[in-house]
Design an enzyme around this catalytic site. Structure first.
Site, PDB file in Angstrom:
ATOM      1  N   GLY A  16     -13.018-109.893  23.700  1.00  0.00           N
ATOM      2  CA  GLY A  16     -13.002-109.508  24.923  1.00  0.00           C
ATOM      3  C   GLY A  16     -12.856-108.037  24.867  1.00  0.00           C
ATOM      4  O   GLY A  16     -14.681-107.727  24.465  1.00  0.00           O
ATOM      5  N   SER A  17     -13.104-106.920  25.558  1.00  0.00           N
ATOM      6  CA  SER A  17     -13.791-106.107  26.390  1.00  0.00           C
ATOM      7  C   SER A  17     -14.049-104.772  25.037  1.00  0.00           C
ATOM      8  O   SER A  17     -14.396-104.438  25.058  1.00  0.00           O
ATOM      9  CB  SER A  17     -12.861-105.030  26.963  1.00  0.00           C
ATOM     10  OG  SER A  17     -12.573-105.265  28.508  1.00  0.00           O
ATOM     11  N   THR A  18     -13.497-105.274  23.564  1.00  0.00           N
ATOM     12  CA  THR A  18     -14.161-104.654  22.373  1.00  0.00           C
ATOM     13  C   THR A  18     -15.090-104.900  22.307  1.00  0.00           C
ATOM     14  O   THR A  18     -16.294-103.766  21.365  1.00  0.00           O
ATOM     15  CB  THR A  18     -13.046-105.418  20.815  1.00  0.00           C
ATOM     16  OG1 THR A  18     -13.575-105.883  21.170  1.00  0.00           O
ATOM     17  CG2 THR A  18     -11.574-104.961  21.179  1.00  0.00           C
ATOM     18  N   TYR A  19     -16.020-105.505  22.816  1.00  0.00           N
ATOM     19  CA  TYR A  19     -17.633-105.682  22.864  1.00  0.00           C
ATOM     20  C   TYR A  19     -18.212-105.155  23.732  1.00  0.00           C
ATOM     21  O   TYR A  19     -19.410-105.071  23.095  1.00  0.00           O
ATOM     22  CB  TYR A  19     -17.916-107.934  22.871  1.00  0.00           C
ATOM     23  CG  TYR A  19     -18.733-108.278  22.866  1.00  0.00           C
ATOM     24  CD1 TYR A  19     -19.477-108.248  21.577  1.00  0.00           C
ATOM     25  CD2 TYR A  19     -19.580-109.027  23.388  1.00  0.00           C
ATOM     26  CE1 TYR A  19     -20.198-109.116  21.029  1.00  0.00           C
ATOM     27  CE2 TYR A  19     -20.676-109.732  23.214  1.00  0.00           C
ATOM     28  CZ  TYR A  19     -20.855-109.961  21.847  1.00  0.00           C
ATOM     29  OH  TYR A  19     -21.914-110.764  21.083  1.00  0.00           O
ATOM     30  N   LYS A  20     -17.478-104.536  24.044  1.00  0.00           N
ATOM     31  CA  LYS A  20     -18.530-103.549  26.014  1.00  0.00           C
ATOM     32  C   LYS A  20     -19.415-102.389  24.419  1.00  0.00           C
ATOM     33  O   LYS A  20     -20.547-102.287  25.508  1.00  0.00           O
ATOM     34  CB  LYS A  20     -17.550-103.084  26.952  1.00  0.00           C
ATOM     35  CG  LYS A  20     -17.069-104.191  27.434  1.00  0.00           C
ATOM     36  CD  LYS A  20     -16.070-103.747  28.463  1.00  0.00           C
ATOM     37  CE  LYS A  20     -15.604-104.727  29.111  1.00  0.00           C
ATOM     38  NZ  LYS A  20     -14.355-104.446  30.104  1.00  0.00           N
TER      39      LYS A  20
END
Length: 653
Positions: A328-332
């Site tokens: 999810g957004s932890t990849y950003k």
């Protein structure tokens, strides 16, 4: 007329006979002497060994298995002595009748019988198998008085494995079980010396540290040479070499922290991995739900095995090691670093976030219809802009993303000292060609790249990999292999031997690029999506919330958790490090099907940091609120972690 005898001829004949007989006797005696020389001199050592073997027997002495302790010396696995009632099926005519008769002398429950039947199916009939363990002195006395009635049944004194913490850290510790046929075949391929060390051994590590450090925990088998009677019964001991107990294995985890995190999860499913980025030591390694390894020590019965193996919650699955999730957004933050390092974008590049992003005729949604407006790299992380990373993924392409993320450990085996780690999926064009069979499936379509930028699509990683990548980023681009064991300790000499520390590997990132990303992650906790969770913290930290889809939602449909089954709802993730000035801990946490990252995952991360950096332990009210997803910052006055007693039975928060 009397015939005259030829005396000389008779004498010659007599002498010939005497000579022949003498030679025959000499040859016979020569053969006897030769045989005596052959037996007494040439084969003396061999025959003496055979005679000694007929008179004596070598009995292996199985060593005490080593303990497993945490970094503070708290015991996770140990041994206790007990009497066991054992049956050798090959020596019993009617097994059912024997068990029924034994039940009149000692208490044998239906669970004991089911477990024994399962052991019989898995073992040889000449193996001695326990039907009851931990007999009382009274039960031992009752059976001994009636032993003559039960050929093939014995009472034996054994050391049994015990896991005093029960379900706490069970996926890290693992369990032992009887050596099965497949494992016996594997042992047969070992070097002769290692095979000899397992003679007499009936149990072996099956999972976790028990399996990973089997040779260290097992110890060195001793032997006893005893004189035996003609019936094979031991008469007296002639010589003995004592067994050397297995070494104690010292883990890097903090057991009190481990239990606190497991309590914070409550009945929810998920995983958390916390790593010291300075050396790769794993401080907490949580997978929920857990299981009780004590169930396996005596041989697990059918009912308990079914309950564990068929549960929808999959308690035997080590979610931290083997569970894979879209990040999810932890990849950003990692996408942002990739943009800077590859020169795809600068930190000041501004993208207009209108709430969605079009690729061909397909609309990729973001933050509602209004969007976030103008977004640079810093704001894209703080406010978690999807549009920013949709467009970035399109600019980079799948293979450039793959090549940058691979050294960080995404989709790679980290090499942690536990067996069974899975690789996950870090997609690339080559990966798709190797994974799918049909030509139309092997082709990479440009539209598949877009969702990769926000940690969706084919991306699938373990919490260990995500925490490992976070530790690399927090440590300035220096990568250490994560590890759970820091030392072994000899029970005999009490000498502690540190496990060789893994070498750090510099990935060559520019410090100024890392600083841009870490500053934005710090702002997430002060002005972004996890502000409420970290309000009032006595330290600085950086983080990133994430919400990952468990099932695909159509672009024209809106996500509504109330309309979905519990296991179909989004996963809650949080990625974090602290303190910002000199990071001592990096972690990743997922709470399955719990929704927004700041609601379920981030509060657990906050309390881990409070424990490690502020010596704070949540009170009972706060723990209950976190379990229900109803807490952000700590509720009430926290307890002093160092003053909480251990074992936990003596403490009620």
């Amino acid at each position: 007329m009397t015939e005259l005898r030829n005396v000389e001829a008779d004498l010659a004949q007599f002498r010939t006979r005497v000579l022949v007989i003498g030679l025959a006797v000499a040859v016979a005696f020569g053969l006897i002497v030769a045989r005596l020389v052959w037996l007494q001199i040439v084969r003396h050592d061999e025959l003496l060994a055979q005679a000694e073997s007929n008179r004596t027997a070598i009995i292996p002495v199985v060593p005490n298995r080593g303990q497993i302790v945490d970094r503070e010396g708290r015991v996770l696995a140990t041994n206790y002595s007990a009497y066991t009632l054992e049956i050798t099926p090959s020596q019993v005519e009617d097994l059912s009748a024997t068990i029924e008769a034994l039940g009149q002398l000692v208490d044998i429950s239906p669970r004991d019988v089911r477990r024994f039947r399962k052991l019989v199916e898995e073992s040889h009939r000449f193996d001695s198998l326990p039907i009851r363990t931990r007999l009382s002195d009274e039960e031992v006395a009752r059976f001994t008085a009636q032993r003559y009635r039960f050929p093939g049944v014995e009472v034996r004194a054994r050391l049994l494995r015990q896991y005093p913490q029960g379900e706490v850290a069970s996926h890290v510790v693992g369990y032992i079980g009887r050596i099965n046929q497949r494992e016996k075949e594997q042992i047969a391929d070992w070097p002769e010396e290692e095979q000899a060390n397992y003679r007499g051994t009936e149990y072996i590590g099956k999972l976790g540290t028990e399996q990973q450090y089997e040779q260290t925990l097992h110890g060195v088998t001793g032997f006893e040479r005893v004189e035996t009677s003609a019936g094979g019964r031991a008469v007296r001991s002639l010589a003995a070499t004592p067994a050397t107990p297995g070494d104690t294995v010292v883990l890097s985890i903090d057991l009190k922290l481990q239990k606190m995190v497991e309590d914070l999860f409550g009945e929810r499913r998920g995983a958390l991995v916390a790593i010291d980025p300075r050396n790769g030591e794993v401080l907490a390694f949580v997978s929920k739900p857990t299981f009780d390894p004590n169930l396996f020590v005596e041989g697990i019965d059918v009912d308990n095995w079914k309950a564990l193996n068929e549960s929808l919650d999959k308690p035997l699955l080590n979610r931290a090691l083997r569970g894979t999730y879209p990040p999810g957004s932890t990849y950003k933050p990692f996408m942002a670093l990739a943009a800077l390092e590859t020169g795809t974008r600068s930190a000041s590049t501004v993208i207009q976030d209108s709430g969605s992003w079009m690729f061909g005729n397909h609309r990729f949604r973001s933050h509602g219809d209004g969007g976030l407006g103008p977004v640079d790299m810093h704001r894209s992380i703080v406010k978690s802009s999807n549009v920013y990373y949709y467009s970035l993924a399109n600019e980079m392409g799948v293979d450039l993303m793959h090549d940058f993320m691979k050294p960080l450990g995404f989709g790679q085996i980290t090499g942690i000292d536990l067996k069974g780690e899975v690789r996950g999926v870090l997609p690339s064009q080559a990966w798709k060609r190797a994974t799918y069979k049909r030509p139309e499936q092997q082709k990479w379509y440009a539209g598949e790249t877009i969702s990769l930028g926000i940690g969706q699509g084919y991306n699938n990683f373990t919490m260990l990999q995500i925490a490992h990548a976070m530790s690399v980023l927090a440590n300035g681009g220096i990568k250490y292999r994560p590890h759970l064991t820091i030392a072994t300790e000899s029970v005999v000499t009490r000498q502690r031997t540190p496990i060789p520390k893994p070498e750090g590997e510099r990935l060559g990132y520019k410090p100024e690029n890392i600083a841009v990303v870490l500053r934005a992650m710090q702002a997430v906790t002060t002005e972004g999506t996890s502000t409420r969770v970290f309000a009032g913290a006595g330290y600085t930290s950086g983080g990133k919330t994430g919400t990952a889809q468990a099932v695909t939602i159509g672009q024209k449909d809106r996500y509504d958790a109330r309309k979905l089954e519990e296991h179909q709802r989004d996963h809650s993730l949080y990625l974090a490090f602290a303190p910002v000035e000199a990071p001592r801990v990096a972690l990743a946490v997922v709470v399955e099907n719990a929704g927004f990252g700041a609601a379920a995952a981030a509060p657990i991360a906050r309390r881990v940091f409070d424990y490690l950096l502020m010596d704070q332990y949540p009170n009972a009210q706060d723990i209950a609120a976190v379990q229900k997803g109803q807490a952000s910052a700590p509720i009430g006055t926290p307890l002093k972690a160092s003053e909480i007693p251990w074992p936990p039975e003596s403490f009620t928060p």
